[in-house]
Design a protein around this motif. Structure first.
Motif, PDB file in Angstrom:
ATOM      1  N   ALA A   1      11.457   4.148 -15.985  1.00 61.51           N
ATOM      2  CA  ALA A   1      12.049   2.804 -15.983  1.00 61.51           C
ATOM      3  C   ALA A   1      12.172   2.262 -14.570  1.00 61.51           C
ATOM      4  CB  ALA A   1      13.416   2.837 -16.663  1.00 61.51           C
ATOM      5  N   MET A   2      12.577   3.113 -13.616  1.00 67.63           N
ATOM      6  CA  MET A   2      12.725   2.660 -12.238  1.00 67.63           C
ATOM      7  C   MET A   2      11.371   2.382 -11.594  1.00 67.63           C
ATOM      8  SD  MET A   2      15.861   2.246 -11.480  1.00 67.63           S
ATOM      9  CE  MET A   2      15.898   1.576 -13.147  1.00 67.63           C
ATOM     10  N   ARG A   3      10.361   3.158 -11.986  1.00 76.08           N
ATOM     11  CA  ARG A   3       9.016   2.898 -11.461  1.00 76.08           C
ATOM     12  C   ARG A   3       8.481   1.558 -11.984  1.00 76.08           C
ATOM     13  NH1 ARG A   3       6.142   5.121  -7.615  1.00 76.08           N
ATOM     14  NH2 ARG A   3       4.275   5.515  -8.870  1.00 76.08           N
TER      15      ARG A   3
ATOM     16  N   ILE B   1      15.232   3.510  -3.701  1.00 74.37           N
ATOM     17  CA  ILE B   1      16.395   4.405  -3.634  1.00 74.37           C
ATOM     18  C   ILE B   1      16.717   4.957  -5.013  1.00 74.37           C
ATOM     19  CG2 ILE B   1      18.864   4.525  -3.127  1.00 74.37           C
ATOM     20  CD1 ILE B   1      18.370   2.450  -0.915  1.00 74.37           C
ATOM     21  N   ALA B   2      16.630   4.093  -6.043  1.00 73.52           N
ATOM     22  CA  ALA B   2      16.916   4.535  -7.413  1.00 73.52           C
ATOM     23  C   ALA B   2      15.955   5.635  -7.852  1.00 73.52           C
ATOM     24  CB  ALA B   2      16.833   3.349  -8.371  1.00 73.52           C
ATOM     25  N   CYS B   3      14.688   5.532  -7.444  1.00 78.65           N
ATOM     26  CA  CYS B   3      13.717   6.577  -7.780  1.00 78.65           C
ATOM     27  C   CYS B   3      14.070   7.899  -7.095  1.00 78.65           C
ATOM     28  CB  CYS B   3      12.303   6.148  -7.371  1.00 78.65           C
ATOM     29  SG  CYS B   3      11.575   4.872  -8.418  1.00 78.65           S
ATOM     30  N   GLY B   4      14.679   7.810  -5.914  1.00 77.34           N
ATOM     31  CA  GLY B   4      15.020   9.019  -5.171  1.00 77.34           C
ATOM     32  C   GLY B   4      16.271   9.719  -5.651  1.00 77.34           C
ATOM     33  N   ILE B   5      17.102   9.017  -6.451  1.00 73.46           N
ATOM     34  CA  ILE B   5      18.385   9.615  -6.879  1.00 73.46           C
ATOM     35  C   ILE B   5      18.471   9.755  -8.392  1.00 73.46           C
ATOM     36  CG2 ILE B   5      19.617   8.776  -4.827  1.00 73.46           C
ATOM     37  CD1 ILE B   5      20.790   6.537  -6.565  1.00 73.46           C
ATOM     38  N   VAL B   6      17.345   9.730  -9.078  1.00 79.75           N
ATOM     39  CA  VAL B   6      17.376   9.874 -10.538  1.00 79.75           C
ATOM     40  C   VAL B   6      17.965  11.227 -10.919  1.00 79.75           C
ATOM     41  CG1 VAL B   6      15.433   8.330 -10.950  1.00 79.75           C
ATOM     42  CG2 VAL B   6      15.019  10.758 -10.568  1.00 79.75           C
ATOM     43  N   PRO B   7      18.642  11.306 -12.072  1.00 82.43           N
ATOM     44  CA  PRO B   7      19.205  12.595 -12.515  1.00 82.43           C
ATOM     45  C   PRO B   7      18.092  13.614 -12.746  1.00 82.43           C
ATOM     46  CG  PRO B   7      20.074  10.754 -13.813  1.00 82.43           C
ATOM     47  CD  PRO B   7      18.945  10.214 -13.000  1.00 82.43           C
TER      48      PRO B   7
ATOM     49  N   LEU C   1       9.790   9.215  -2.230  1.00 83.48           N
ATOM     50  CA  LEU C   1       9.919   7.965  -2.978  1.00 83.48           C
ATOM     51  C   LEU C   1      10.960   7.043  -2.350  1.00 83.48           C
ATOM     52  CD1 LEU C   1       9.741   9.206  -6.696  1.00 83.48           C
ATOM     53  CD2 LEU C   1       7.900   8.396  -5.222  1.00 83.48           C
ATOM     54  N   ALA C   2      12.080   7.612  -1.926  1.00 86.29           N
ATOM     55  CA  ALA C   2      13.150   6.783  -1.357  1.00 86.29           C
ATOM     56  C   ALA C   2      12.755   6.180  -0.014  1.00 86.29           C
ATOM     57  CB  ALA C   2      14.425   7.616  -1.203  1.00 86.29           C
ATOM     58  N   ALA C   3      11.842   6.837   0.710  1.00 91.62           N
ATOM     59  CA  ALA C   3      11.450   6.349   2.041  1.00 91.62           C
ATOM     60  C   ALA C   3      10.789   4.978   1.983  1.00 91.62           C
ATOM     61  CB  ALA C   3      10.512   7.352   2.719  1.00 91.62           C
ATOM     62  N   ALA C   4      10.303   4.565   0.812  1.00 93.38           N
ATOM     63  CA  ALA C   4       9.706   3.228   0.685  1.00 93.38           C
ATOM     64  C   ALA C   4      10.721   2.129   0.958  1.00 93.38           C
ATOM     65  CB  ALA C   4       9.110   3.047  -0.709  1.00 93.38           C
TER      66      ALA C   4
ATOM     67  N   GLY D   1       0.801  -1.213   0.000  1.00 87.94           N
ATOM     68  CA  GLY D   1       0.000   0.000   0.000  1.00 87.94           C
ATOM     69  C   GLY D   1       0.836   1.266   0.000  1.00 87.94           C
ATOM     70  N   TYR D   2       1.954   1.249   0.731  1.00 92.84           N
ATOM     71  CA  TYR D   2       2.814   2.432   0.794  1.00 92.84           C
ATOM     72  C   TYR D   2       3.306   2.812  -0.593  1.00 92.84           C
ATOM     73  CZ  TYR D   2       6.470   5.675   2.189  1.00 92.84           C
ATOM     74  OH  TYR D   2       7.241   6.807   2.332  1.00 92.84           O
ATOM     75  N   ASP D   3       3.771   1.817  -1.331  1.00 93.80           N
ATOM     76  CA  ASP D   3       4.368   2.135  -2.618  1.00 93.80           C
ATOM     77  C   ASP D   3       3.322   2.539  -3.650  1.00 93.80           C
ATOM     78  OD1 ASP D   3       7.439   1.645  -3.112  1.00 93.80           O
ATOM     79  OD2 ASP D   3       6.430   1.572  -5.061  1.00 93.80           O
ATOM     80  N   ILE D   4       2.089   2.077  -3.486  1.00 95.19           N
ATOM     81  CA  ILE D   4       1.010   2.522  -4.372  1.00 95.19           C
ATOM     82  C   ILE D   4       0.657   3.985  -4.085  1.00 95.19           C
ATOM     83  CG2 ILE D   4      -1.472   2.273  -4.817  1.00 95.19           C
ATOM     84  CD1 ILE D   4      -1.139  -0.698  -4.655  1.00 95.19           C
ATOM     85  N   GLY D   5       0.646   4.361  -2.792  1.00 92.34           N
ATOM     86  CA  GLY D   5       0.158   5.676  -2.409  1.00 92.34           C
ATOM     87  C   GLY D   5       1.171   6.799  -2.430  1.00 92.34           C
ATOM     88  N   VAL D   6       2.465   6.481  -2.373  1.00 95.14           N
ATOM     89  CA  VAL D   6       3.460   7.523  -2.127  1.00 95.14           C
ATOM     90  C   VAL D   6       3.543   8.545  -3.258  1.00 95.14           C
ATOM     91  CG1 VAL D   6       5.401   6.225  -3.136  1.00 95.14           C
ATOM     92  CG2 VAL D   6       5.820   7.925  -1.328  1.00 95.14           C
ATOM     93  N   MET D   7       3.287   8.128  -4.505  1.00 93.56           N
ATOM     94  CA  MET D   7       3.390   9.067  -5.619  1.00 93.56           C
ATOM     95  C   MET D   7       2.323  10.149  -5.555  1.00 93.56           C
ATOM     96  SD  MET D   7       4.988  10.202  -8.192  1.00 93.56           S
ATOM     97  CE  MET D   7       6.199   8.979  -8.687  1.00 93.56           C
ATOM     98  N   THR D   8       1.229   9.899  -4.832  1.00 94.32           N
ATOM     99  CA  THR D   8       0.150  10.881  -4.722  1.00 94.32           C
ATOM    100  C   THR D   8       0.680  12.216  -4.207  1.00 94.32           C
ATOM    101  OG1 THR D   8      -1.427   9.108  -4.264  1.00 94.32           O
ATOM    102  CG2 THR D   8      -2.104  11.346  -3.676  1.00 94.32           C
ATOM    103  N   GLY D   9       1.506  12.163  -3.154  1.00 95.16           N
ATOM    104  CA  GLY D   9       2.058  13.392  -2.599  1.00 95.16           C
ATOM    105  C   GLY D   9       3.327  13.838  -3.287  1.00 95.16           C
ATOM    106  N   ALA D  10       4.072  12.903  -3.862  1.00 96.90           N
ATOM    107  CA  ALA D  10       5.342  13.251  -4.503  1.00 96.90           C
ATOM    108  C   ALA D  10       5.141  13.952  -5.840  1.00 96.90           C
ATOM    109  CB  ALA D  10       6.188  11.983  -4.700  1.00 96.90           C
TER     110      ALA D  10
END
Length: 464
Positions: free
Chosen positions: A112-114, A97-103, A179-182, A28-37
């Motif tokens: 791709a990371m998503r 982590i990869a989503c949190g450090i994308v260029p 995103l990285a907090a997941a 559930g966390y990973d489904i919902g986190v993009m809502t605020g990000a």
């Protein structure tokens, strides 16, 4: 933890129960986190007006989940449930982590990371409940199943709260940390499952009866071990025989076609009715309706999350008091009205308060939370005969993920070309079609055995 005779440690039921729940929380966390990000990402990368890109970034997880869910089951049959859950947790950690450090402005990399992360989401959604149902004591399996939806929406609520707490950071850092907090709950799941044994059912299926006996001695009273060994062995033999007899074509034979269409249809309608458009985009919906900056509207996801959790608890309380079709048709009717009425009111009263649509969406979420959200999987779990259950459930799950992906992808594209009221009106019509589908195509499953449901379906197919 007490020691068994052979020196292995007993594993407490609470430990098993906790990590059964934690898998749902992570999902559930990973489904919902993009809502605020998403609002902060939009601002940071100047994505306003890039509806297709926004849709792909949001729905990439669901696209990956289509393949993750389909392959995880097959791989777990070969490699083991526990190993695949651990592998999924590793993908969660790395992908988050990869989503949190994308260029900067690396939209292709982020998409791709998503998608990569979605492979783990799909795998976890299929593997964790299955593993827990196989390792938990029989008297706990029903509770684990009933609580799964509650844990998923609790994970979504936690992600909304984390998003809200981080919203005060500079935009370029806020969405990355969200995103990285997941990775944190994924790491907890990995460490917890690391202490759990392999599924006894998997071990017996692969001929390792002695190891299965050792595992059961860790998680069951001594006087129950042999009885469960015999039960699992018998069930495994029956399933192996079914697999030899059943092909993909069998699913659509006259005997099973009606039930397969009913189960797949319910799973597909759950997503195509538009619920995830609210869950993924509610800050942007509020922004478009009121002009309030989306980054300042992060209390609304929390409100939606609280409604979801309360609704899931309400379902647990009333699930066996009402027929499945009664609940799901009632919920679908109110959901349809919640989508259709704002468009009608807006036509009659063009100056209606812009927050009207958000109030109606909250009503939609309330009824969805205790009807279509949990009942879809109750019906899918009850409707398929044992002979085709594995394949039919897999197809139903795939159609559900496809629906989730398409709604997440097309919603921002649709709202870029038409009013929000019209978009939700379209979803409202789909809700009406869902109610009609359930009324005429789905059998009542509450209180009926699998054999009764199958026999009634055969009579219907043969016109008797």
């Amino acid at each position: 933890m007490a020691q068994t005779v052979d020196g292995r440690k007993k594993i407490s039921e609470k430990f098993i129960y906790f990590f059964g729940a934690f898998g749902g929380i992570l999902f559930g966390y990973d489904i919902g986190v993009m809502t605020g990000a998403l609002p902060f990402l939009q601002h940071d990368w100047n994505l306003e007006g890039h509806a297709t890109t926004i849709g792909w970034i949001t729905s990439g997880v669901m696209f990956g989940a289509i393949f993750g869910g389909a392959t995880a089951g097959m791989l777990s049959d070969r490699l083991g449930r526990r190993k695949m859950i651990l592998a999924s947790a590793v993908i969660f950690v790395v992908g988050s982590i990869a989503c949190g450090i994308v260029p900067n402005n690396g939209t292709g990399w982020l998409i791709a990371m998503r998608i990569f992360l979605g492979i783990a989401v799909g795998a976890a959604s299929a593997l964790v409940p299955a593993y827990m149902s196989e390792i938990a004591p029989a008297r706990l399996r029903g509770n684990l199943s009933g609580l799964n939806q509650t844990m998923i929406v609790s994970g979504m609520l936690i992600s909304y709260i984390v998003d809200y707490l981080l919203k005060g950071l500079p935009h370029q850092y806020a969405w990355r940390l969200m995103l990285a907090a997941a990775a944190i709950p994924a790491l907890i799941l990995f460490l917890g499952v690391l202490r759990l044994p392999e599924s006894p059912r998997f071990l017996i299926h692969h001929g390792n009866v002695e190891e299965a006996r050792h595992v059961l001695s860790m998680i069951r009273p001594a006087d129950q071990v042999e009885a469960e060994i015999n039960e699992i062995t018998t069930t495994a033999s029956e399933e192996a025989e079914n697999q030899r007899k059943v092909s993909w074509g069998t699913l659509f034979s006259p005997r099973y076609r009606y039930l397969v269409i009913a189960g797949i249809g319910v799973a597909a309608f759950q997503q195509f009715q538009g619920a995830n458009a609210i869950f993924y985009y509610i800050p942007l919906i509020v922004e478009k309706a009121t002009g309030q900056a989306a980054g300042e509207a992060l209390m609304w996801p929390i409100i939606q999350g609280v409604i979801l959790v309360l609704g899931s608890l309400l379902f647990i309380a009333i699930a066996e008091k009402f027929n499945r079709k009664t609940l799901i048709m009632m919920g679908g009717t109110v959901m349809a009205l919640s989508f259709i009425l704002p468009a009608v009111i807006n036509m009659v009263m063009p100056n209606a308060h812009p927050m009207m649509i958000v109030v109606f969406l909250s009503l939609y979420v309330a009824f969805y939370s205790f009807t279509w959200a949990p009942l879809t999987w109750v019906i899918v779990g009850e409707i398929f005969p044992l002979a085709i259950r594995g394949r039919a459930s897999g197809i139903a799950s795939s159609f559900n993920w496809i629906g989730s992906f398409l709604v997440g992808l097309v919603f921002p594209i649709m709202t870029a070309k038409m009013s929000q009221e019209l978009v939700f009106f379209i979803f409202g019509v789909i809700c009406v079609l869902g109610v009609l589908f359930v009324k005429f195509m789905v059998p009542e499953t509450r209180g009926h055995s699998l054999e009764d449901i199958e026999e009634a379906a055969v009579r219907r197919s043969l016109g008797k």
